[in-house]
Design a protein around this motif. Sequence first.
Motif, short mmCIF file in Angstrom:
data_model
loop_
_atom_site.label_atom_id
_atom_site.label_comp_id
_atom_site.label_asym_id
_atom_site.label_seq_id
_atom_site.Cartn_x
_atom_site.Cartn_y
_atom_site.Cartn_z
N LEU A 1 8.51 -7.19 -10.73
CA LEU A 1 7.33 -6.92 -9.90
C LEU A 1 6.31 -6.10 -10.70
CD1 LEU A 1 8.94 -5.83 -6.49
CD2 LEU A 1 8.49 -8.16 -7.35
N VAL A 2 5.04 -6.50 -10.62
CA VAL A 2 3.99 -5.77 -11.32
C VAL A 2 2.95 -5.35 -10.27
CG1 VAL A 2 2.35 -5.80 -13.23
CG2 VAL A 2 4.36 -7.30 -13.31
N MET A 3 2.94 -4.06 -9.95
CA MET A 3 2.00 -3.55 -8.94
C MET A 3 0.68 -3.21 -9.62
SD MET A 3 0.73 -2.36 -6.21
CE MET A 3 2.02 -2.89 -5.11
N LEU A 4 -0.38 -3.93 -9.24
CA LEU A 4 -1.67 -3.75 -9.92
C LEU A 4 -2.75 -3.14 -9.03
CD1 LEU A 4 -1.71 -7.15 -11.87
CD2 LEU A 4 -1.27 -4.87 -12.82
N VAL A 5 -2.72 -3.45 -7.73
CA VAL A 5 -3.77 -2.93 -6.83
C VAL A 5 -3.10 -2.35 -5.58
CG1 VAL A 5 -5.93 -3.45 -5.62
CG2 VAL A 5 -5.27 -4.82 -7.60
N ASP A 6 -3.41 -1.11 -5.27
CA ASP A 6 -2.74 -0.45 -4.14
C ASP A 6 -3.43 -0.76 -2.81
OD1 ASP A 6 -4.80 0.99 -5.39
OD2 ASP A 6 -4.11 2.92 -4.65
N HIS A 7 -3.47 -2.04 -2.45
CA HIS A 7 -3.99 -2.43 -1.14
C HIS A 7 -3.16 -1.72 -0.05
CE1 HIS A 7 -6.56 -5.52 -2.72
NE2 HIS A 7 -5.60 -6.29 -3.14
N SER A 8 -3.80 -1.41 1.08
CA SER A 8 -3.08 -0.76 2.19
C SER A 8 -1.86 -1.58 2.59
CB SER A 8 -3.99 -0.62 3.40
OG SER A 8 -5.20 -0.05 3.03
N LEU A 9 -2.02 -2.91 2.56
CA LEU A 9 -0.91 -3.79 2.96
C LEU A 9 0.31 -3.60 2.06
CD1 LEU A 9 -2.89 -7.08 3.67
CD2 LEU A 9 -1.39 -5.90 5.29
N PHE A 10 0.07 -3.34 0.79
CA PHE A 10 1.19 -3.11 -0.14
C PHE A 10 1.80 -1.72 0.08
CE2 PHE A 10 -1.03 -6.08 -3.43
CZ PHE A 10 -0.67 -7.18 -2.67
N ARG A 11 0.92 -0.76 0.36
CA ARG A 11 1.43 0.60 0.59
C ARG A 11 2.31 0.64 1.84
NH1 ARG A 11 0.26 4.56 -2.62
NH2 ARG A 11 -1.57 4.46 -3.95
N ALA A 12 2.05 -0.31 2.77
CA ALA A 12 2.79 -0.32 4.03
C ALA A 12 4.18 -0.96 3.89
CB ALA A 12 1.98 -1.07 5.10
N VAL A 13 4.45 -1.59 2.73
CA VAL A 13 5.76 -2.23 2.53
C VAL A 13 6.86 -1.16 2.52
CG1 VAL A 13 7.18 -3.50 0.85
CG2 VAL A 13 4.81 -4.21 1.27
N GLU A 14 7.92 -1.40 3.31
CA GLU A 14 9.04 -0.44 3.38
C GLU A 14 9.76 -0.39 2.03
OE1 GLU A 14 10.30 1.20 6.15
OE2 GLU A 14 8.62 0.53 7.39
N ALA A 15 10.16 0.81 1.62
CA ALA A 15 10.87 0.97 0.35
C ALA A 15 12.12 0.09 0.31
CB ALA A 15 11.23 2.43 0.15
N SER A 16 12.77 -0.11 1.49
CA SER A 16 14.01 -0.90 1.52
C SER A 16 13.78 -2.37 1.17
CB SER A 16 14.64 -0.80 2.92
OG SER A 16 13.71 -1.28 3.87
#
Length: 419
Positions: free
Chosen positions: A389-404
């Motif tokens: 996984l390569v996280m490039l943009v911290d969209h709110s939708l991505f920040r909302a993803v549960e760590a699990s």
Amino acid sequence: MSFDTISVIGLGYIGLPTAAVLASQQKKVVGVDINARAVETINRGAIHIVEPALDKVVYEAVTQGFLRATIQPEAADAFLIAVPTPFMADHQPDLRFVKAAAESIAPVLKKGDLVILESTSPVGTTELMAEWLAVMRSDLRFPQHGGTPDIFIAYSPERVLPGKIMQELIHNDRVIGGMTPACSAQASALYRLFLQGECVETKARTAELCKLTENSFRDVNIAFANELSLICADQGINVWELIALANRHPRVNILQPGPGVGGHCIAVDPWFIVAQNPSLVRLIRTAREVNDSKPHWVLQQVKAALADCLTHSCKRADEIVIACFGLTFKPDIDDLRESPAMQVAQMIAKWHCGQSWVVEPHIASLPAALDGKAELVASEQALAQADVLVMLVDHSLFRAVEASQVTQSWIVDTRGVWR
Ligand code: SAJ
């Protein structure tokens, strides 16, 4: 200074909101653009760009008859020029759109008119524009000729943040650089039609450098954060924790690292200072270089993650799926212009022999540069099936993803979302 008719030249991210806000004050506004499709769209009461709350203001301005778009400039009492000022391959500013705008309004200028340049410009551009206009209209007196001019000329940079334009346009203070104090006074009177912030008057050259300084300040500060991210990766330290701790000092306020600096302003404007002062700039040029090199460093991190994945899984390289999260130049927008995330995704797609996936909830299809080379997939699919996984943009939708939900062992996180 009644400004019965105001003309805005260039109906892009700055010109259209400015035209709409002036029209919302019940002023007759004529917007001019060389793009016939944009003109037609606006005249329908619709918009051709994405910016929160702009659609409603444009719709009302057009349907109430205060805003109209056209291809050909018409006579007006004030002209606001908001055209692009990109740079050329050698990082030299390209003023051809400003020149074309000046040429297009010259025939319709009349005594008493005000011309304001808003485009981000190298120092001296306003004076240059005044000279171009004077050559084309030798029948009129311009501020550089001294005495009371027939045409008032000023520079006032736009400073609004994409995504918050409608709010910042009205509330931000405005730097007004007239060619003479009388020119500044005229320009301030125009902005006061809608501005709730302050009009701060200065000289045209100071206002030009002020705009370049603001974006260079941000670029230098982001470069500092990006350099810290390299140091921390090398030392096994979490850079986001480090910055959060350092920022607890009352006089420290470090920005956030990322995959690089994108957009059409911060990655461009510092070069205007570099181009005009090549023997003086060291910090500003280096900051640009630090930020521009970041996408390449991210690619190296992805290569290292893939190599580790190959060592620890029984998959071949062509069986490994790499998923990039985000393509836009910053979070929660759909703008891909000068995006470092796009650059990283393209480099990965070109280099990787297996599948490259992209998760970008703000676009409906991949841009041409990635078409056929990567696949646009849903976040759930990438989280469930991708290997790296390569996280490039911290969209709110991505920040909302549960760590699990993020179970991969190989993650390159340029934004500190899955830290
Ligand atoms: N970025 C980081 N870390 C940060 C902040 C930003 O990596 O801590 C990156 C973003 O992800 C993006 C780039 O920097 O790729 C630029 O984003 P931004 O939000 O800093 O700025 P822009 O380009 O959207 O808008 C800037 C603003 N300038 C300043 O804040 C000094 C805006 O006010 C200007 O009007 C605009 O440039 C412009 O048009 O010049």
